[in-house]
Scaffold this motif. Sequence first.
Motif, short mmCIF file in Angstrom:
data_model
loop_
_atom_site.label_atom_id
_atom_site.label_comp_id
_atom_site.label_asym_id
_atom_site.label_seq_id
_atom_site.Cartn_x
_atom_site.Cartn_y
_atom_site.Cartn_z
N GLU A 112 0.83 -1.21 0.00
CA GLU A 112 0.00 0.00 0.00
C GLU A 112 0.86 1.26 0.00
O GLU A 112 0.60 2.21 -0.75
N GLU A 113 1.88 1.26 0.82
CA GLU A 113 2.78 2.42 0.90
C GLU A 113 3.46 2.68 -0.44
O GLU A 113 3.51 3.81 -0.93
N THR A 114 3.96 1.64 -1.07
CA THR A 114 4.64 1.78 -2.36
C THR A 114 3.67 2.22 -3.45
O THR A 114 3.99 3.10 -4.26
N TYR A 116 0.97 3.93 -3.10
CA TYR A 116 0.65 5.34 -2.85
C TYR A 116 1.79 6.24 -3.34
O TYR A 116 1.55 7.25 -4.00
N GLN A 117 3.03 5.87 -3.02
CA GLN A 117 4.18 6.65 -3.45
C GLN A 117 4.29 6.72 -4.98
O GLN A 117 4.79 7.69 -5.53
N LYS A 118 3.78 5.69 -5.65
CA LYS A 118 3.82 5.66 -7.11
C LYS A 118 2.58 6.30 -7.74
O LYS A 118 2.38 6.22 -8.94
N GLY A 119 1.74 6.93 -6.90
CA GLY A 119 0.62 7.69 -7.42
C GLY A 119 -0.73 7.01 -7.42
O GLY A 119 -1.71 7.59 -7.88
N ALA A 120 -0.82 5.80 -6.91
CA ALA A 120 -2.11 5.10 -6.88
C ALA A 120 -2.97 5.66 -5.75
O ALA A 120 -2.48 6.00 -4.68
N LYS A 121 -4.26 5.76 -6.03
CA LYS A 121 -5.22 6.21 -5.02
C LYS A 121 -6.13 5.07 -4.58
O LYS A 121 -6.87 5.21 -3.61
N TYR A 122 -6.12 3.98 -5.33
CA TYR A 122 -6.95 2.81 -5.03
C TYR A 122 -6.11 1.55 -5.18
O TYR A 122 -5.18 1.52 -6.00
N ILE A 123 -6.47 0.53 -4.44
CA ILE A 123 -5.91 -0.80 -4.64
C ILE A 123 -7.07 -1.74 -4.88
O ILE A 123 -8.06 -1.73 -4.14
N ARG A 124 -6.94 -2.52 -5.93
CA ARG A 124 -7.98 -3.50 -6.26
C ARG A 124 -7.35 -4.88 -6.26
O ARG A 124 -6.19 -5.06 -6.61
#
Length: 154
Positions: A112-114, A116-124
């Motif tokens: 999740e941290e990575t 987010y750092q790469k610009g993702a706002k969602y995880i599916r």
Amino acid sequence: MNIRKVNIDDFDDILNIQLQLEDTEINFDSNLKERCYQTDKGKEKLRNRINNENNIFYVAVDKNNKVIAFIDGNIPDDEWWYKERVAYLNHICVDKSYRNRGIAKMLLEKFEETAYQKGAKYIRLLTFNQNETAIFFYKNNGYSEYSTYYNKII
């Protein structure tokens, strides 16, 4: 126990854990090929996942640097239809002798941290609706049901 980025030297350990994941998943889908990652094509697919620098791929290792768990996924660059970037969690598995120690949670937090750092706002992610253990784990970590796949045997 330590979490670090994957490298190709981890291949054999990851393969063994991937086969454990297959053993679990085959209980939920009779259409899955048994031991597909033991085939040449399966091994090639795993090597490509490990070597792909665009993937988010971490391993948990014991004090002897043996891989005891892994998580991997990616953030596609070609999904123009979403307003925000989406990261996909493709696999997470802990060796059966190391389960229930919080390792999956630590890997998930790192993913999740990575992302987010790469610009993702969602995880599916996708899990079988019969996999109550996985569903409980994801819900306990703040995930909610997003979509439902339907399948028909023809």
